[in-house]
Motif scaffolding. Structure first.
Motif, PDB file in Angstrom:
ATOM      1  N   LEU A 105       0.884  -1.106  -0.075  1.00 35.36           N
ATOM      2  CA  LEU A 105      -0.110  -0.059  -0.053  1.00 35.36           C
ATOM      3  C   LEU A 105       0.920   1.191   0.119  1.00 35.36           C
ATOM      4  CD1 LEU A 105      -2.824  -0.834   2.514  1.00 35.36           C
ATOM      5  CD2 LEU A 105      -2.751  -1.162  -0.081  1.00 35.36           C
ATOM      6  N   ALA A 106       1.962   1.055   0.509  1.00 43.23           N
ATOM      7  CA  ALA A 106       2.681   2.386   0.373  1.00 43.23           C
ATOM      8  C   ALA A 106       3.543   2.805  -0.742  1.00 43.23           C
ATOM      9  CB  ALA A 106       4.136   2.274   1.726  1.00 43.23           C
ATOM     10  N   PHE A 107       3.384   1.776  -1.659  1.00 41.20           N
ATOM     11  CA  PHE A 107       3.917   1.948  -3.037  1.00 41.20           C
ATOM     12  C   PHE A 107       2.866   1.840  -3.994  1.00 41.20           C
ATOM     13  CE2 PHE A 107       7.789   0.638  -0.703  1.00 41.20           C
ATOM     14  CZ  PHE A 107       8.760   1.369  -1.462  1.00 41.20           C
ATOM     15  N   VAL A 108       1.559   1.920  -3.427  1.00 38.27           N
ATOM     16  CA  VAL A 108       0.533   2.076  -4.697  1.00 38.27           C
ATOM     17  C   VAL A 108      -0.178   3.665  -4.628  1.00 38.27           C
ATOM     18  CG1 VAL A 108      -1.699   1.305  -5.041  1.00 38.27           C
ATOM     19  CG2 VAL A 108      -0.162  -0.278  -4.521  1.00 38.27           C
ATOM     20  N   ALA A 109       0.045   4.294  -5.738  1.00 37.27           N
ATOM     21  CA  ALA A 109      -0.429   5.630  -5.762  1.00 37.27           C
ATOM     22  C   ALA A 109      -1.770   5.776  -6.117  1.00 37.27           C
ATOM     23  CB  ALA A 109       0.568   6.311  -6.971  1.00 37.27           C
ATOM     24  N   ARG A 110      -2.386   6.475  -5.226  1.00 38.22           N
ATOM     25  CA  ARG A 110      -3.728   7.011  -5.392  1.00 38.22           C
ATOM     26  C   ARG A 110      -3.773   8.022  -6.802  1.00 38.22           C
ATOM     27  NH1 ARG A 110      -8.784   6.189  -2.815  1.00 38.22           N
ATOM     28  NH2 ARG A 110      -8.919   8.077  -2.173  1.00 38.22           N
ATOM     29  N   TRP A 111      -5.072   7.941  -7.185  1.00 41.02           N
ATOM     30  CA  TRP A 111      -5.399   8.971  -8.480  1.00 41.02           C
ATOM     31  C   TRP A 111      -4.232   8.720  -9.482  1.00 41.02           C
ATOM     32  CZ3 TRP A 111      -9.350  12.104  -7.567  1.00 41.02           C
ATOM     33  CH2 TRP A 111      -9.728  12.180  -6.076  1.00 41.02           C
ATOM     34  N   ASN A 112      -4.145   7.557  -9.486  1.00 42.85           N
ATOM     35  CA  ASN A 112      -3.185   7.025 -10.794  1.00 42.85           C
ATOM     36  C   ASN A 112      -1.912   7.944 -10.766  1.00 42.85           C
ATOM     37  OD1 ASN A 112      -4.538   5.195 -11.787  1.00 42.85           O
ATOM     38  ND2 ASN A 112      -5.288   5.920 -13.660  1.00 42.85           N
ATOM     39  N   GLY A 113      -1.498   8.246  -9.505  1.00 39.32           N
ATOM     40  CA  GLY A 113      -0.386   8.949  -9.491  1.00 39.32           C
ATOM     41  C   GLY A 113      -0.200  10.312 -10.065  1.00 39.32           C
ATOM     42  N   HIS A 155      -9.574  -0.833   4.954  1.00 38.27           N
ATOM     43  CA  HIS A 155     -10.712  -0.918   3.921  1.00 38.27           C
ATOM     44  C   HIS A 155     -10.314  -1.039   2.185  1.00 38.27           C
ATOM     45  CE1 HIS A 155      -9.603   3.427   3.379  1.00 38.27           C
ATOM     46  NE2 HIS A 155     -10.587   3.457   2.277  1.00 38.27           N
ATOM     47  N   ASP A 156      -8.986  -0.681   2.331  1.00 43.42           N
ATOM     48  CA  ASP A 156      -8.496  -0.669   0.780  1.00 43.42           C
ATOM     49  C   ASP A 156      -7.539  -1.600   0.651  1.00 43.42           C
ATOM     50  OD1 ASP A 156     -10.220   0.890  -0.554  1.00 43.42           O
ATOM     51  OD2 ASP A 156      -9.192   2.825  -0.315  1.00 43.42           O
ATOM     52  N   ALA A 157      -7.363  -2.444   1.815  1.00 39.09           N
ATOM     53  CA  ALA A 157      -6.123  -3.322   1.818  1.00 39.09           C
ATOM     54  C   ALA A 157      -5.849  -4.319   0.542  1.00 39.09           C
ATOM     55  CB  ALA A 157      -6.104  -4.466   3.053  1.00 39.09           C
ATOM     56  N   PRO A 158      -6.887  -4.832  -0.320  1.00 46.28           N
ATOM     57  CA  PRO A 158      -6.802  -5.864  -1.069  1.00 46.28           C
ATOM     58  C   PRO A 158      -5.902  -5.009  -2.110  1.00 46.28           C
ATOM     59  CG  PRO A 158      -8.918  -5.919  -0.493  1.00 46.28           C
ATOM     60  CD  PRO A 158      -8.537  -4.798   0.270  1.00 46.28           C
ATOM     61  N   GLU A 159      -5.858  -3.807  -2.158  1.00 46.71           N
ATOM     62  CA  GLU A 159      -5.252  -3.112  -3.103  1.00 46.71           C
ATOM     63  C   GLU A 159      -3.496  -3.360  -3.274  1.00 46.71           C
ATOM     64  OE1 GLU A 159      -6.485   1.288  -3.413  1.00 46.71           O
ATOM     65  OE2 GLU A 159      -8.529   0.435  -3.651  1.00 46.71           O
ATOM     66  N   TYR A 160      -3.051  -3.781  -2.116  1.00 46.97           N
ATOM     67  CA  TYR A 160      -1.733  -4.132  -1.951  1.00 46.97           C
ATOM     68  C   TYR A 160      -1.632  -5.252  -3.065  1.00 46.97           C
ATOM     69  CZ  TYR A 160      -1.734  -8.714   0.528  1.00 46.97           C
ATOM     70  OH  TYR A 160      -1.812 -10.267   0.940  1.00 46.97           O
ATOM     71  N   VAL A 161      -2.370  -5.782  -3.488  1.00 45.95           N
ATOM     72  CA  VAL A 161      -2.320  -6.969  -4.596  1.00 45.95           C
ATOM     73  C   VAL A 161      -2.767  -6.589  -5.941  1.00 45.95           C
ATOM     74  CG1 VAL A 161      -2.841  -9.351  -5.146  1.00 45.95           C
ATOM     75  CG2 VAL A 161      -2.430  -9.018  -2.725  1.00 45.95           C
ATOM     76  N   ILE A 162      -3.914  -5.981  -5.920  1.00 47.15           N
ATOM     77  CA  ILE A 162      -4.564  -5.555  -7.172  1.00 47.15           C
ATOM     78  C   ILE A 162      -4.555  -4.236  -7.772  1.00 47.15           C
ATOM     79  CG2 ILE A 162      -6.280  -7.309  -6.943  1.00 47.15           C
ATOM     80  CD1 ILE A 162      -8.467  -5.827  -5.814  1.00 47.15           C
ATOM     81  N   GLY A 163      -3.977  -3.169  -6.818  1.00 47.50           N
ATOM     82  CA  GLY A 163      -3.465  -1.986  -7.054  1.00 47.50           C
ATOM     83  C   GLY A 163      -4.655  -1.228  -7.054  1.00 47.50           C
ATOM     84  N   ASP A 164      -4.593   0.062  -7.115  1.00 50.76           N
ATOM     85  CA  ASP A 164      -5.922   1.074  -6.823  1.00 50.76           C
ATOM     86  C   ASP A 164      -6.388   1.600  -8.196  1.00 50.76           C
ATOM     87  OD1 ASP A 164      -7.715   2.862  -5.616  1.00 50.76           O
ATOM     88  OD2 ASP A 164      -6.082   4.504  -5.803  1.00 50.76           O
ATOM     89  N   MET A 165      -7.423   0.908  -8.716  1.00 47.54           N
ATOM     90  CA  MET A 165      -8.117   1.452 -10.029  1.00 47.54           C
ATOM     91  C   MET A 165      -8.993   2.702  -9.662  1.00 47.54           C
ATOM     92  SD  MET A 165      -9.211  -1.703 -12.127  1.00 47.54           S
ATOM     93  CE  MET A 165      -8.050  -3.205 -12.367  1.00 47.54           C
ATOM     94  N   ILE A 166      -8.917   3.559 -10.613  1.00 50.33           N
ATOM     95  CA  ILE A 166      -9.908   4.640 -10.525  1.00 50.33           C
ATOM     96  C   ILE A 166     -11.153   4.304 -11.002  1.00 50.33           C
ATOM     97  CG2 ILE A 166      -8.064   6.501 -10.838  1.00 50.33           C
ATOM     98  CD1 ILE A 166      -8.950   6.667 -13.655  1.00 50.33           C
ATOM     99  N   SER A 167     -12.182   4.835 -10.262  1.00 52.20           N
ATOM    100  CA  SER A 167     -13.700   4.335 -10.566  1.00 52.20           C
ATOM    101  C   SER A 167     -14.181   4.142 -12.137  1.00 52.20           C
ATOM    102  CB  SER A 167     -14.710   5.210  -9.930  1.00 52.20           C
ATOM    103  OG  SER A 167     -14.299   5.432  -8.573  1.00 52.20           O
ATOM    104  N   PRO A 168     -13.543   5.025 -12.937  1.00 51.51           N
ATOM    105  CA  PRO A 168     -13.914   4.766 -14.394  1.00 51.51           C
ATOM    106  C   PRO A 168     -13.274   3.476 -14.751  1.00 51.51           C
ATOM    107  CG  PRO A 168     -13.251   6.765 -14.016  1.00 51.51           C
ATOM    108  CD  PRO A 168     -13.028   6.213 -12.677  1.00 51.51           C
ATOM    109  N   VAL A 169     -12.296   3.058 -14.344  1.00 50.32           N
ATOM    110  CA  VAL A 169     -11.459   1.881 -14.806  1.00 50.32           C
ATOM    111  C   VAL A 169     -12.402   0.562 -14.392  1.00 50.32           C
ATOM    112  CG1 VAL A 169      -9.266   0.383 -14.855  1.00 50.32           C
ATOM    113  CG2 VAL A 169      -9.427   2.652 -15.157  1.00 50.32           C
TER     114      VAL A 169
END
Length: 200
Positions: free
Chosen positions: A37-45, A83-97
């Motif tokens: 999570l520390a390396f996954v960027a919000r807002w697509n970076g 609440h967003d912990a799964p994103e450590y594996v699947i990344g943070d997809m923005i809502s449109p994606v």
């Protein structure tokens, strides 16, 4: 014809091998979550500053906001932190994606979330009332992030995320720091909440 199933697992830095199609709590480690999570960027970076705004930072902020919007037990706060912990594996997809990918993304997220929750002594499925509270805190966080680091005007943020009450966001900011610092802060918060959950 090759009938072998494509690889659906990922090796984590802890050495765990996490099956994305059938994740189990025993393969979940907080060190892997915090690092990812520390390396996954919000807002697509697409944020201002010299460091990406990470999901780890966002999760800490959501926990802080939850506490400002009413009493929260250590278990409720842990749920917010994860609440967003799964994103450590699947990344943070923005809502449109997410919308374009379809229901498969949501099902994958739910499987991972259930395994993560069970690993840390939480119900596999979050109770609707708590889920709604966390969603509200998440929306407040999105407004703050939009205005402070993602380039939105306040009017735009109001339109997309609804302006939060002034008393909820008073004194709150959006932190940008190196991933190693965000990871350490996330681990420290998790350890503190876990200790409170385990206290008699």
């Amino acid at each position: 014809m090759n009938t072998r199933r494509p690889r659906a697992w990922q090796r984590m830095l802890s050495g765990r091998r996490l099956d994305l199609l059938d994740p189990t709590p025993v393969d979940i480690e907080i060190a892997d979550i915090a690092h990812g999570l520390a390396f996954v960027a919000r807002w697509n970076g697409q944020t201002r500053g010299d460091w990406p705004y990470s999901v780890a930072e966002h999760s800490l902020l959501v926990d802080d906001i939850l506490c400002r919007t009413g009493a929260a037990t250590p278990r409720e706060r842990m749920t917010a932190l994860l609440h967003d912990a799964p994103e450590y594996v699947i990344g943070d997809m923005i809502s449109p994606v997410k919308a374009a990918v379809g229901p498969g993304y949501g099902a994958l997220d739910e499987r991972l979330q259930a395994a993560i929750h069970l690993r840390f002594g939480l119900p596999a499925v979050t109770a609707p009332r708590l889920k709604a509270r966390i969603k509200r805190a998440d929306r407040v966080s999105a407004w703050l992030e939009a205005v402070h680091v993602a380039g939105f005007s306040e009017a735009e943020a109001d339109r997309f995320f609804r302006r939060p009450d002034a008393d909820v966001i008073a004194g709150l900011g959006v932190r940008l720091r190196p991933p190693a610092e965000a990871r350490a802060a996330y681990l420290e918060r998790h350890a503190g909440l876990l200790a409170e959950m385990d206290a008699p």
